[in-house]
Design a protein around this motif. Structure first.
Motif, PDB file in Angstrom:
ATOM      1  N   ASP A  23      -9.015  -3.366  -2.322  1.00  0.00           N
ATOM      2  CA  ASP A  23      -8.858  -2.156  -2.001  1.00  0.00           C
ATOM      3  C   ASP A  23      -9.692  -2.042  -0.810  1.00  0.00           C
ATOM      4  O   ASP A  23     -10.956  -2.273  -0.713  1.00  0.00           O
ATOM      5  CB  ASP A  23      -9.685  -1.308  -3.256  1.00  0.00           C
ATOM      6  N   GLU A  30     -10.671   0.527   2.553  1.00  0.00           N
ATOM      7  CA  GLU A  30     -10.648   1.836   3.175  1.00  0.00           C
ATOM      8  C   GLU A  30      -9.257   2.279   3.927  1.00  0.00           C
ATOM      9  O   GLU A  30      -9.003   1.335   5.080  1.00  0.00           O
ATOM     10  CB  GLU A  30     -11.791   2.330   3.641  1.00  0.00           C
ATOM     11  N   ASP A  31      -8.546   3.130   3.955  1.00  0.00           N
ATOM     12  CA  ASP A  31      -7.479   3.640   4.566  1.00  0.00           C
ATOM     13  C   ASP A  31      -8.027   3.879   6.126  1.00  0.00           C
ATOM     14  O   ASP A  31      -8.650   5.000   6.149  1.00  0.00           O
ATOM     15  CB  ASP A  31      -6.770   4.715   3.926  1.00  0.00           C
ATOM     16  N   THR A  86      -1.882  -5.779  -3.844  1.00  0.00           N
ATOM     17  CA  THR A  86      -2.139  -4.109  -3.453  1.00  0.00           C
ATOM     18  C   THR A  86      -3.232  -4.037  -2.627  1.00  0.00           C
ATOM     19  O   THR A  86      -4.265  -4.819  -2.729  1.00  0.00           O
ATOM     20  CB  THR A  86      -2.138  -3.252  -4.614  1.00  0.00           C
ATOM     21  N   ARG A 141      -2.630  -0.785   6.423  1.00  0.00           N
ATOM     22  CA  ARG A 141      -3.252  -1.902   5.880  1.00  0.00           C
ATOM     23  C   ARG A 141      -2.251  -3.086   5.458  1.00  0.00           C
ATOM     24  O   ARG A 141      -2.403  -4.240   5.644  1.00  0.00           O
ATOM     25  CB  ARG A 141      -4.066  -1.522   4.457  1.00  0.00           C
ATOM     26  N   CYS A 178      -4.737  -0.881  -1.911  1.00  0.00           N
ATOM     27  CA  CYS A 178      -5.284   0.401  -2.148  1.00  0.00           C
ATOM     28  C   CYS A 178      -5.204   0.676  -3.621  1.00  0.00           C
ATOM     29  O   CYS A 178      -3.983   0.122  -4.418  1.00  0.00           O
ATOM     30  CB  CYS A 178      -4.779   1.487  -1.491  1.00  0.00           C
ATOM     31  N   ASP A 179      -6.056   1.422  -4.191  1.00  0.00           N
ATOM     32  CA  ASP A 179      -6.103   1.554  -5.564  1.00  0.00           C
ATOM     33  C   ASP A 179      -4.890   2.230  -5.914  1.00  0.00           C
ATOM     34  O   ASP A 179      -4.359   2.113  -7.094  1.00  0.00           O
ATOM     35  CB  ASP A 179      -7.206   2.600  -6.016  1.00  0.00           C
ATOM     36  N   LYS A 180      -4.385   3.249  -5.094  1.00  0.00           N
ATOM     37  CA  LYS A 180      -3.220   4.171  -5.271  1.00  0.00           C
ATOM     38  C   LYS A 180      -2.207   3.306  -5.914  1.00  0.00           C
ATOM     39  O   LYS A 180      -1.567   3.184  -6.719  1.00  0.00           O
ATOM     40  CB  LYS A 180      -2.765   5.221  -4.285  1.00  0.00           C
ATOM     41  N   THR A 232     -11.096  -2.331   9.672  1.00  0.00           N
ATOM     42  CA  THR A 232     -10.251  -2.627   8.596  1.00  0.00           C
ATOM     43  C   THR A 232      -9.369  -4.085   8.743  1.00  0.00           C
ATOM     44  O   THR A 232      -9.225  -4.927   7.905  1.00  0.00           O
ATOM     45  CB  THR A 232      -9.356  -1.667   8.309  1.00  0.00           C
ATOM     46  N   CYS A 236       0.956  -1.306   0.020  1.00  0.00           N
ATOM     47  CA  CYS A 236       0.029   0.088  -0.011  1.00  0.00           C
ATOM     48  C   CYS A 236       0.881   1.299  -0.017  1.00  0.00           C
ATOM     49  O   CYS A 236       2.204   1.056  -0.005  1.00  0.00           O
ATOM     50  CB  CYS A 236      -0.872  -0.006   1.334  1.00  0.00           C
ATOM     51  N   THR A 237       0.326   2.367   0.182  1.00  0.00           N
ATOM     52  CA  THR A 237       1.242   3.632  -0.393  1.00  0.00           C
ATOM     53  C   THR A 237       2.147   3.906   0.907  1.00  0.00           C
ATOM     54  O   THR A 237       3.361   3.824   0.734  1.00  0.00           O
ATOM     55  CB  THR A 237       0.401   4.657  -0.280  1.00  0.00           C
TER      56      THR A 237
END
Length: 137
Positions: A103, A105-106, A81, A17, A83-85, A119, A11-12
């Motif tokens: 995906d 939610e953060d 992954t 997550r 998250c979408d980013k 989460t 994730c970013t």
């Protein structure tokens, strides 16, 4: 020792997550899977994520934030992954067998009550299903 399926969660920030996913996969089936996590722009591990994991009885002592660069040249059976980013940024990651884009939610930016535990529960349910399906091969 038999071969373990190598899974990299991305994730970013690698602060919540992906840390949860790494710890949960180890907790769920450390015998068949080797779990790792990284971030495209890593930040410190969120203490609320660690607290949610510890509340569930999941070990957190080996968790630390890592950059995707630390895994350059390594092979993974699955790159997941969270998250979408990250899904957009990691489509061409070399050394990946199969990509999965989940995906969630953060929890860091969510305003929902008890968001970290929520989460964690969602990721845990997905990981249990992943383990069940992949162990049938």
């Amino acid at each position: 020792m038999s071969y373990k399926i190598r899974v990299l969660f991305i994730c970013t920030a690698n602060s919540a997550r992906s840390q949860m996913a790494e710890a949960l996969l180890r907790h769920t089936d450390d015998e068949h899977f080797a779990a790792f996590s990284a971030g495209t722009a890593p930040a410190a591990v969120d203490p609320r994520a660690l607290s949610a994991l510890e509340h569930l009885g999941v070990a957190t002592n080996s968790l630390h934030s890592k950059s995707l660069d630390e895994f350059a040249g390594e092979r993974f059976d699955y790159v997941i992954t969270l998250c979408d980013k990250a899904a957009l940024e990691c489509q061409a990651l070399p050394g990946a067998g199969e990509y999965l884009a989940w995906d969630f939610e953060d929890p860091v930016t969510s305003r929902k009550p008890d968001t970290y535990r929520h989460t964690l529960h969602e990721i845990h349910e997905r990981i249990k299903m992943f383990v069940l399906v992949k162990n049938k091969r």
